[in-house]
Scaffold this motif. Structure first.
Motif, PDB file in Angstrom:
ATOM      1  N   ALA A   3       0.810  -1.223   0.000  1.00 11.24           N
ATOM      2  CA  ALA A   3       0.000   0.000   0.000  1.00 11.24           C
ATOM      3  C   ALA A   3       0.845   1.275   0.000  1.00 11.24           C
ATOM      4  CB  ALA A   3      -0.973  -0.007   1.177  1.00 11.24           C
ATOM      5  N   MET A  26      -4.725  -0.958  -4.521  1.00  9.88           N
ATOM      6  CA  MET A  26      -4.537  -0.575  -3.110  1.00  9.88           C
ATOM      7  C   MET A  26      -5.691  -1.088  -2.250  1.00  9.88           C
ATOM      8  SD  MET A  26      -3.077   3.313  -3.173  1.00  9.88           S
ATOM      9  CE  MET A  26      -3.485   3.563  -1.463  1.00  9.88           C
ATOM     10  N   GLY A  27      -6.904  -0.979  -2.751  1.00  2.85           N
ATOM     11  CA  GLY A  27      -8.062  -1.477  -2.014  1.00  2.85           C
ATOM     12  C   GLY A  27      -7.976  -2.970  -1.774  1.00  2.85           C
ATOM     13  N   ALA A  29      -5.188  -4.748  -1.660  1.00  4.52           N
ATOM     14  CA  ALA A  29      -4.103  -4.977  -0.704  1.00  4.52           C
ATOM     15  C   ALA A  29      -4.553  -4.661   0.718  1.00  4.52           C
ATOM     16  CB  ALA A  29      -2.887  -4.126  -1.080  1.00  4.52           C
ATOM     17  N   GLU A  30      -5.238  -3.545   0.888  1.00 13.39           N
ATOM     18  CA  GLU A  30      -5.720  -3.170   2.221  1.00 13.39           C
ATOM     19  C   GLU A  30      -6.772  -4.150   2.738  1.00 13.39           C
ATOM     20  OE1 GLU A  30      -4.734  -0.774   4.346  1.00 13.39           O
ATOM     21  OE2 GLU A  30      -3.163  -0.127   2.981  1.00 13.39           O
ATOM     22  N   SER A  31      -7.653  -4.604   1.866  1.00 12.94           N
ATOM     23  CA  SER A  31      -8.669  -5.585   2.261  1.00 12.94           C
ATOM     24  C   SER A  31      -8.025  -6.901   2.675  1.00 12.94           C
ATOM     25  CB  SER A  31      -9.657  -5.825   1.120  1.00 12.94           C
ATOM     26  OG  SER A  31     -10.375  -4.665   0.852  1.00 12.94           O
ATOM     27  N   PHE A  33      -4.987  -7.279   3.868  1.00 11.05           N
ATOM     28  CA  PHE A  33      -4.343  -7.071   5.161  1.00 11.05           C
ATOM     29  C   PHE A  33      -5.376  -7.064   6.282  1.00 11.05           C
ATOM     30  CE2 PHE A  33      -3.086  -4.205   8.584  1.00 11.05           C
ATOM     31  CZ  PHE A  33      -2.015  -4.921   9.084  1.00 11.05           C
ATOM     32  N   ALA A  34      -6.482  -6.368   6.073  1.00  9.16           N
ATOM     33  CA  ALA A  34      -7.518  -6.295   7.110  1.00  9.16           C
ATOM     34  C   ALA A  34      -8.051  -7.682   7.446  1.00  9.16           C
ATOM     35  CB  ALA A  34      -8.644  -5.369   6.668  1.00  9.16           C
ATOM     36  N   GLN A  37      -5.172  -9.457   9.457  1.00 10.75           N
ATOM     37  CA  GLN A  37      -4.612  -8.745  10.600  1.00 10.75           C
ATOM     38  C   GLN A  37      -4.809  -9.486  11.920  1.00 10.75           C
ATOM     39  OE1 GLN A  37      -5.881  -4.743  10.425  1.00 10.75           O
ATOM     40  NE2 GLN A  37      -5.280  -4.239  12.481  1.00 10.75           N
ATOM     41  N   GLN A  64      -7.023   5.101  14.537  1.00  9.95           N
ATOM     42  CA  GLN A  64      -6.990   5.491  13.130  1.00  9.95           C
ATOM     43  C   GLN A  64      -7.571   6.881  12.872  1.00  9.95           C
ATOM     44  OE1 GLN A  64      -9.514   3.401  10.465  1.00  9.95           O
ATOM     45  NE2 GLN A  64      -8.646   4.384   8.673  1.00  9.95           N
ATOM     46  N   SER A  91       5.726   5.590   6.343  1.00 11.15           N
ATOM     47  CA  SER A  91       5.279   4.206   6.549  1.00 11.15           C
ATOM     48  C   SER A  91       6.355   3.218   6.137  1.00 11.15           C
ATOM     49  CB  SER A  91       4.008   3.924   5.743  1.00 11.15           C
ATOM     50  OG  SER A  91       2.959   4.732   6.174  1.00 11.15           O
TER      51      SER A  91
END
Length: 108
Positions: A3, A26-27, A29-31, A33-34, A37, A64, A91
């Protein structure tokens, strides 16, 4: 680590189709990871401290909005592209030194 790299590319892009593709990736990748997690935390923590580890994770997730506020203030002062580039670079500066030992451990 995906990300922040994509965020730097997004902040540099001025072409809408490229921006849309970067946002979709990116969405994803973030999804991903979420979704992983909590699992990563639970698998990494010894059984006797898993409750505490999840509590720390929840506290980190709960902060956040403060980070979002800071990025908004930075974007108002510097402009969105520069604010997001700085955010992504910071980051990476934090993530890369933490990731290198993990990669070395997995490869040995």
């Amino acid at each position: 680590m995906v990300a922040p790299v994509l965020l730097v590319a997004l902040s540099a892009s001025r072409w809408l189709p490229v921006c849309v593709v970067l946002l979709v990736v990116m969405g994803a990748a973030e999804s991903s990871f979420a979704a992983m997690q909590s699992t990563l935390v639970l698998l990494s923590a010894p059984e006797r401290v898993r409750g505490g580890a999840m509590g720390i994770l929840s506290a980190c997730i709960g902060t956040q909005p403060l980070g979002t506020l800071a990025i908004g203030l930075l974007a108002a002062a510097l402009g969105a592209p520069l604010a997001f580039t700085l955010n992504a670079l910071v980051s990476l500066i934090v993530i890369v030194p933490l990731a290198i030992p993990l990669v070395r451990t997995r490869s040995s």
